[in-house]
Write a protein that holds these residues in place. Structure first.
Motif, PDB file in Angstrom:
ATOM      1  N   LEU A 222      38.182  14.607  37.709  1.00 57.87           N
ATOM      2  CA  LEU A 222      38.310  14.143  39.091  1.00 57.87           C
ATOM      3  C   LEU A 222      37.011  13.528  39.609  1.00 57.87           C
ATOM      4  CD1 LEU A 222      40.475  16.993  40.677  1.00 57.87           C
ATOM      5  CD2 LEU A 222      41.207  14.902  39.518  1.00 57.87           C
ATOM      6  N   LYS A 223      35.913  13.774  38.904  1.00 59.62           N
ATOM      7  CA  LYS A 223      34.632  13.173  39.277  1.00 59.62           C
ATOM      8  C   LYS A 223      34.275  12.003  38.361  1.00 59.62           C
ATOM      9  CE  LYS A 223      32.603  17.245  41.450  1.00 59.62           C
ATOM     10  NZ  LYS A 223      31.749  18.421  41.227  1.00 59.62           N
ATOM     11  N   GLY A 224      35.241  11.575  37.549  1.00 55.49           N
ATOM     12  CA  GLY A 224      34.999  10.423  36.690  1.00 55.49           C
ATOM     13  C   GLY A 224      34.127  10.711  35.484  1.00 55.49           C
ATOM     14  N   GLU A 225      34.011  11.998  35.104  1.00 52.97           N
ATOM     15  CA  GLU A 225      33.168  12.347  33.960  1.00 52.97           C
ATOM     16  C   GLU A 225      33.867  12.094  32.628  1.00 52.97           C
ATOM     17  OE1 GLU A 225      31.913  16.391  34.601  1.00 52.97           O
ATOM     18  OE2 GLU A 225      30.877  15.907  36.476  1.00 52.97           O
ATOM     19  N   VAL A 226      35.171  11.793  32.684  1.00 47.04           N
ATOM     20  CA  VAL A 226      35.962  11.488  31.482  1.00 47.04           C
ATOM     21  C   VAL A 226      36.721  10.188  31.749  1.00 47.04           C
ATOM     22  CG1 VAL A 226      37.782  12.337  29.925  1.00 47.04           C
ATOM     23  CG2 VAL A 226      36.269  13.961  31.057  1.00 47.04           C
ATOM     24  N   ASN A 227      36.801   9.330  30.729  1.00 42.67           N
ATOM     25  CA  ASN A 227      37.593   8.106  30.853  1.00 42.67           C
ATOM     26  C   ASN A 227      39.064   8.460  31.039  1.00 42.67           C
ATOM     27  OD1 ASN A 227      39.438   6.016  29.304  1.00 42.67           O
ATOM     28  ND2 ASN A 227      37.659   4.878  30.009  1.00 42.67           N
TER      29      ASN A 227
ATOM     30  N   CYS B 147      53.235  11.116  19.013  1.00 46.97           N
ATOM     31  CA  CYS B 147      52.636   9.996  18.281  1.00 46.97           C
ATOM     32  C   CYS B 147      51.223   9.668  18.760  1.00 46.97           C
ATOM     33  CB  CYS B 147      53.504   8.740  18.414  1.00 46.97           C
ATOM     34  SG  CYS B 147      54.991   8.767  17.394  1.00 46.97           S
ATOM     35  N   MET B 148      50.903  10.067  19.980  1.00 48.40           N
ATOM     36  CA  MET B 148      49.582   9.776  20.538  1.00 48.40           C
ATOM     37  C   MET B 148      48.550  10.843  20.144  1.00 48.40           C
ATOM     38  SD  MET B 148      50.322   6.983  22.035  1.00 48.40           S
ATOM     39  CE  MET B 148      48.927   6.585  23.107  1.00 48.40           C
ATOM     40  N   ASP B 149      48.968  11.789  19.280  1.00 44.70           N
ATOM     41  CA  ASP B 149      48.094  12.888  18.838  1.00 44.70           C
ATOM     42  C   ASP B 149      47.465  13.638  20.014  1.00 44.70           C
ATOM     43  OD1 ASP B 149      48.593  12.358  16.151  1.00 44.70           O
ATOM     44  OD2 ASP B 149      46.945  10.907  16.031  1.00 44.70           O
ATOM     45  N   PRO B 150      48.286  14.101  20.961  1.00 44.74           N
ATOM     46  CA  PRO B 150      47.718  14.781  22.129  1.00 44.74           C
ATOM     47  C   PRO B 150      47.143  16.144  21.766  1.00 44.74           C
ATOM     48  CG  PRO B 150      50.091  15.041  22.107  1.00 44.74           C
ATOM     49  CD  PRO B 150      49.758  14.123  20.967  1.00 44.74           C
ATOM     50  N   GLU B 151      46.170  16.554  22.544  1.00 42.20           N
ATOM     51  CA  GLU B 151      45.612  17.891  22.389  1.00 42.20           C
ATOM     52  C   GLU B 151      46.452  18.903  23.161  1.00 42.20           C
ATOM     53  OE1 GLU B 151      41.083  19.672  22.381  1.00 42.20           O
ATOM     54  OE2 GLU B 151      41.485  17.777  23.382  1.00 42.20           O
ATOM     55  N   VAL B 152      47.039  18.429  24.255  1.00 47.74           N
ATOM     56  CA  VAL B 152      47.910  19.261  25.102  1.00 47.74           C
ATOM     57  C   VAL B 152      49.136  18.426  25.447  1.00 47.74           C
ATOM     58  CG1 VAL B 152      48.108  20.568  27.251  1.00 47.74           C
ATOM     59  CG2 VAL B 152      45.870  20.319  26.164  1.00 47.74           C
ATOM     60  N   LEU B 153      50.310  19.069  25.442  1.00 45.62           N
ATOM     61  CA  LEU B 153      51.522  18.393  25.902  1.00 45.62           C
ATOM     62  C   LEU B 153      52.014  19.072  27.172  1.00 45.62           C
ATOM     63  CD1 LEU B 153      54.099  17.395  23.118  1.00 45.62           C
ATOM     64  CD2 LEU B 153      52.978  15.948  24.805  1.00 45.62           C
ATOM     65  N   LEU B 154      52.244  18.277  28.205  1.00 44.98           N
ATOM     66  CA  LEU B 154      52.791  18.756  29.472  1.00 44.98           C
ATOM     67  C   LEU B 154      54.284  18.427  29.512  1.00 44.98           C
ATOM     68  CD1 LEU B 154      50.041  17.261  31.856  1.00 44.98           C
ATOM     69  CD2 LEU B 154      49.967  19.445  30.626  1.00 44.98           C
ATOM     70  N   PHE B 155      55.106  19.402  29.805  1.00 44.81           N
ATOM     71  CA  PHE B 155      56.555  19.194  29.905  1.00 44.81           C
ATOM     72  C   PHE B 155      56.985  19.477  31.339  1.00 44.81           C
ATOM     73  CE2 PHE B 155      55.859  20.163  25.466  1.00 44.81           C
ATOM     74  CZ  PHE B 155      56.814  19.436  24.766  1.00 44.81           C
TER      75      PHE B 155
ATOM     76  N   ARG C 136      44.351  10.510  29.195  1.00 43.80           N
ATOM     77  CA  ARG C 136      45.818  10.500  29.213  1.00 43.80           C
ATOM     78  C   ARG C 136      46.415  10.471  27.803  1.00 43.80           C
ATOM     79  NH1 ARG C 136      46.017   6.965  33.949  1.00 43.80           N
ATOM     80  NH2 ARG C 136      46.763   8.154  35.747  1.00 43.80           N
ATOM     81  N   THR C 137      45.693   9.898  26.843  1.00 42.84           N
ATOM     82  CA  THR C 137      46.210   9.926  25.465  1.00 42.84           C
ATOM     83  C   THR C 137      46.075  11.324  24.869  1.00 42.84           C
ATOM     84  OG1 THR C 137      44.123   9.316  24.370  1.00 42.84           O
ATOM     85  CG2 THR C 137      45.552   7.506  25.107  1.00 42.84           C
ATOM     86  N   ARG C 138      45.120  12.112  25.381  1.00 42.07           N
ATOM     87  CA  ARG C 138      44.882  13.452  24.839  1.00 42.07           C
ATOM     88  C   ARG C 138      45.721  14.521  25.543  1.00 42.07           C
ATOM     89  NH1 ARG C 138      43.981  13.912  20.618  1.00 42.07           N
ATOM     90  NH2 ARG C 138      42.423  15.568  20.497  1.00 42.07           N
ATOM     91  N   VAL C 139      46.130  14.216  26.769  1.00 45.44           N
ATOM     92  CA  VAL C 139      46.964  15.149  27.539  1.00 45.44           C
ATOM     93  C   VAL C 139      48.279  14.421  27.825  1.00 45.44           C
ATOM     94  CG1 VAL C 139      47.118  16.554  29.621  1.00 45.44           C
ATOM     95  CG2 VAL C 139      44.907  16.258  28.505  1.00 45.44           C
ATOM     96  N   GLY C 140      49.251  14.597  26.923  1.00 48.36           N
ATOM     97  CA  GLY C 140      50.510  13.848  26.993  1.00 48.36           C
ATOM     98  C   GLY C 140      51.504  14.484  27.943  1.00 48.36           C
ATOM     99  N   MET C 141      52.508  13.703  28.307  1.00 48.19           N
ATOM    100  CA  MET C 141      53.494  14.176  29.294  1.00 48.19           C
ATOM    101  C   MET C 141      54.905  13.836  28.825  1.00 48.19           C
ATOM    102  SD  MET C 141      53.243  15.169  32.796  1.00 48.19           S
ATOM    103  CE  MET C 141      54.204  15.086  34.293  1.00 48.19           C
ATOM    104  N   VAL C 142      55.791  14.800  28.950  1.00 42.66           N
ATOM    105  CA  VAL C 142      57.221  14.599  28.703  1.00 42.66           C
ATOM    106  C   VAL C 142      57.930  14.845  30.031  1.00 42.66           C
ATOM    107  CG1 VAL C 142      59.253  15.392  27.426  1.00 42.66           C
ATOM    108  CG2 VAL C 142      57.017  15.322  26.290  1.00 42.66           C
ATOM    109  N   PHE C 143      58.676  13.839  30.485  1.00 39.21           N
ATOM    110  CA  PHE C 143      59.279  13.862  31.818  1.00 39.21           C
ATOM    111  C   PHE C 143      60.732  14.337  31.768  1.00 39.21           C
ATOM    112  CE2 PHE C 143      56.015  10.630  31.640  1.00 39.21           C
ATOM    113  CZ  PHE C 143      55.311  10.789  32.820  1.00 39.21           C
TER     114      PHE C 143
END
Length: 245
Positions: free
Chosen positions: A69-74, A155-163, A79-86
């Motif tokens: 939230l402070k811009g310390e990470v691109n 496929c994005m090789d996420p470290e975490v998946l959010l469902f 978003r490629t590392r923390v994936g989302m399934v809707f």
């Protein structure tokens, strides 16, 4: 333990409506955390804030100790590392199943077409959708679409998946096939954060359960504690029908 995400004092307001109120918890490698609670308790908003689909009003989201939230990470890399399934799949309707699973890889990860297709086939096979690579989403059932969406995220090789309530848009007979895929992912060691109304999944598959009520974490613990010895009256009330069943 390898702490991937740390949520600290997270707040989200929509105007005067306080949807998230001082949320704190951590996600460690291999965690399967189910977030349960009534509709409107802030569960999906929490997930959307973690994935940066909603902008938090205050607090911190630390990814390996760096505050996104402070811009310390691109943001794009995050978003490629923390994936989302809707819950609504969010597939590209004009693309085939295979193209749905390769487009993110070639654009965001800059993989070549051959490598992207090999990765897509590996995960489509894993979720039992390798026979449908040339189909368009409109030709698939809800359960099949959700399995493709899970493969696409993997496929994005996420470290975490959010469902985000991945079974809520499905007909009852299709829920099982998606939960089976998620259970297998959990057993394989995938780190998962799951907003769900599927209480049996939360009880049997999770390593931890978070019960949310009125924008706050009311109670958190292992499934056995939450389901069979809840401390909060709100948790007891929410789970009473499930336990009776």
């Amino acid at each position: 333990m390898d702490e991937i995400l740390k949520i600290e004092h997270l707040v989200k307001d929509f105007g005067t409506n306080k949807v998230l109120k001082d949320i704190d918890f951590s996600v460690y490698k291999g965690d399967v955390i189910s977030i349960i609670g009534s509709s409107g308790s802030g569960k999906s908003t929490l997930l959307r804030c973690i994935n940066l689909l909603e902008e938090a009003t205050g607090g911190s989201i630390l990814y390996h100790g760096k505050d996104i939230l402070k811009g310390e990470v691109n943001e794009d890399a995050y978003r490629t590392r923390v994936g989302m399934v809707f819950q609504s799949f969010n597939l590209f309707n004009n693309y085939t199943v295979l193209k749905n699973c390769t487009i993110g890889q070639t654009h965001a990860l800059k993989r070549d077409k051959k490598e992207a297709e090999e990765k897509a086939m590996m995960y489509l096979t894993k979720v039992g959708m390798d026979q449908y690579i040339n189909a368009k989403p409109r030709q698939l059932s809800g359960g099949q679409k959700q399995r493709v969406a899970i493969a696409r995220a993997l496929c994005m090789d996420p470290e975490v998946l959010l469902f985000d309530e991945p079974t809520s848009a499905l007909d009852p007979e299709m829920v099982g096939e998606v939960l089976d895929v998620m259970s297998n992912l959990a057993k394989s060691g995938m780190t998962m954060l799951v907003v769900t109304h599927e209480m049996a999944f939360a009880r049997d598959i999770s390593s931890r359960v978070i019960f949310m009520s009125d924008g706050k974490i009311e109670e958190e613990g292992c499934p056995k504690e939450i389901f069979y010895n809840p401390q909060s009256e709100r948790t007891k009330e929410f789970l009473s029908r499930f336990r009776e069943g």
